[in-house]
Design an enzyme around this catalytic site. Sequence first.
Site, short mmCIF file in Angstrom:
data_model
loop_
_atom_site.label_atom_id
_atom_site.label_comp_id
_atom_site.label_asym_id
_atom_site.label_seq_id
_atom_site.Cartn_x
_atom_site.Cartn_y
_atom_site.Cartn_z
N THR A 31 25.79 -6.85 37.58
CA THR A 31 26.32 -6.29 36.50
C THR A 31 26.79 -4.89 36.36
O THR A 31 27.25 -4.68 35.48
CB THR A 31 25.11 -6.65 35.42
OG1 THR A 31 23.84 -6.12 35.67
CG2 THR A 31 24.75 -8.24 35.16
N ARG A 35 28.62 -1.99 44.59
CA ARG A 35 28.19 -0.93 45.30
C ARG A 35 28.21 -1.19 46.82
O ARG A 35 27.38 -2.12 47.14
CB ARG A 35 26.90 -0.47 44.65
CG ARG A 35 26.93 -0.09 43.13
CD ARG A 35 25.48 0.21 42.58
NE ARG A 35 25.44 0.27 41.26
CZ ARG A 35 24.15 0.51 40.51
NH1 ARG A 35 22.90 0.70 41.08
NH2 ARG A 35 24.06 0.56 39.24
N SER A 126 26.24 4.70 40.29
CA SER A 126 24.88 4.96 39.40
C SER A 126 24.17 6.24 40.03
O SER A 126 24.58 7.15 40.21
CB SER A 126 24.42 3.87 39.00
OG SER A 126 23.15 3.97 37.96
N HIS A 127 22.95 5.85 40.20
CA HIS A 127 21.82 6.93 40.82
C HIS A 127 21.92 6.83 42.54
O HIS A 127 21.23 7.57 42.77
CB HIS A 127 20.61 6.62 40.10
CG HIS A 127 20.29 6.73 38.79
ND1 HIS A 127 19.40 6.14 38.28
CD2 HIS A 127 21.29 7.32 37.87
CE1 HIS A 127 19.73 6.21 36.88
NE2 HIS A 127 20.57 7.01 36.53
N LYS A 139 33.26 -0.80 38.86
CA LYS A 139 32.68 -1.99 38.14
C LYS A 139 33.87 -1.87 36.86
O LYS A 139 34.56 -1.03 36.66
CB LYS A 139 31.27 -1.74 37.41
CG LYS A 139 31.28 -0.55 36.44
CD LYS A 139 29.96 -0.51 36.05
CE LYS A 139 29.77 0.66 35.22
NZ LYS A 139 28.33 0.89 34.65
#
Length: 359
Positions: A31, A35, A126-127, A139
């Site tokens: 979602t 990655r 993201s992180h 994404k």
Amino acid sequence: SNETPEELDMSETIHCREIQCEPYDDQRPGTAGLRKKVAVFRQPHYLETFLEAIFRTIRIAPGSTLVVGGDGRYMNREAVPVIAGIAAAHGVGRILTGVDARLSTPAASHLIRARQAAGGLLLTASHNPGGPDGDFGLKFNTETGGQAPEAVTEAVYAASKTIRSYRRCELPEMPLSAIGEHDLGDIVLEVVDSTAHYADLMESLFDFPRMAEWLERGNRVAFDALHAVTGPYAREIFCRRLGAPETSVLHGESLPDFGGFHPDPNPVDAAHLVELSQQADAPALIESGQQVHPEQHGPETVFLASMGRTRAEALFAAKAYSTSFQQVAKKSPTRRRFVAGDAKRIGDPINRSTGGHGP
């Protein structure tokens, strides 16, 4: 041929070519997108085939606007021309991005909605760590500004396993650092000041005068961007609009490897913030739901949804009561101005002595 008329017309203006490739079988996005390590994305045609799978699945209407940008990590900037070339081949009329193709996730979501774009391609893992040995990610966000639902991501994955060619238009160099509109042929690149756009949104939702007044009374705040994308947003909001000193923003320069930081403000990877919060003269410091406890503070504090995380959502003032402060980042109102008193009504108390959430 299965080319659309729009693609045929476009090829008369800017050169587009079909490139043969072999499909990959590991491009199943979650979602939060696909990655992988940078080295994986740098395999021949890897990024291109995943993009082709996205465009074949979502079928953007000719002439549509597409928001493109990311968290500034390694490979972000070089990926944007690839995206634009394939987008042009699929009839996209405008690429909307921030300066140097940097867009925080909530800023990108805001632009998608504000400009009624067909969607957005967000370059972020993201992180996950950045840099040549770190991670890269991609994404698709829908026209609502939100993440694509599972049905869409599964359809993209199914398509990715069948891609044996893709079309890409050869575009002139993209002036990603220059704010304004740039004609690249049959597609327009528009670079905007995304920090100002997002700060305007925050100012329309939350009570900036009240927060500025809190700072004027001598209270201090420290914000650590961890060299991710949010440093410019923090300076615009905290320093320029709320009046906090420039020293309030730590590690504010966006770097492709995040300066070696792990862009996740947890007590292990951001131990320096925990240490700062425990100093006798500590500023009021709260990091994105992480339970740091400035024990020396008086009864008031500020709770800030962390913009050190790429999924930052809001900034607002909250008021603490007695021996607890309020965690309200994920529950802030979105249709009216937020004032300090709301924290008591909607917040989840966090007990200072235990560090756990209250009932």
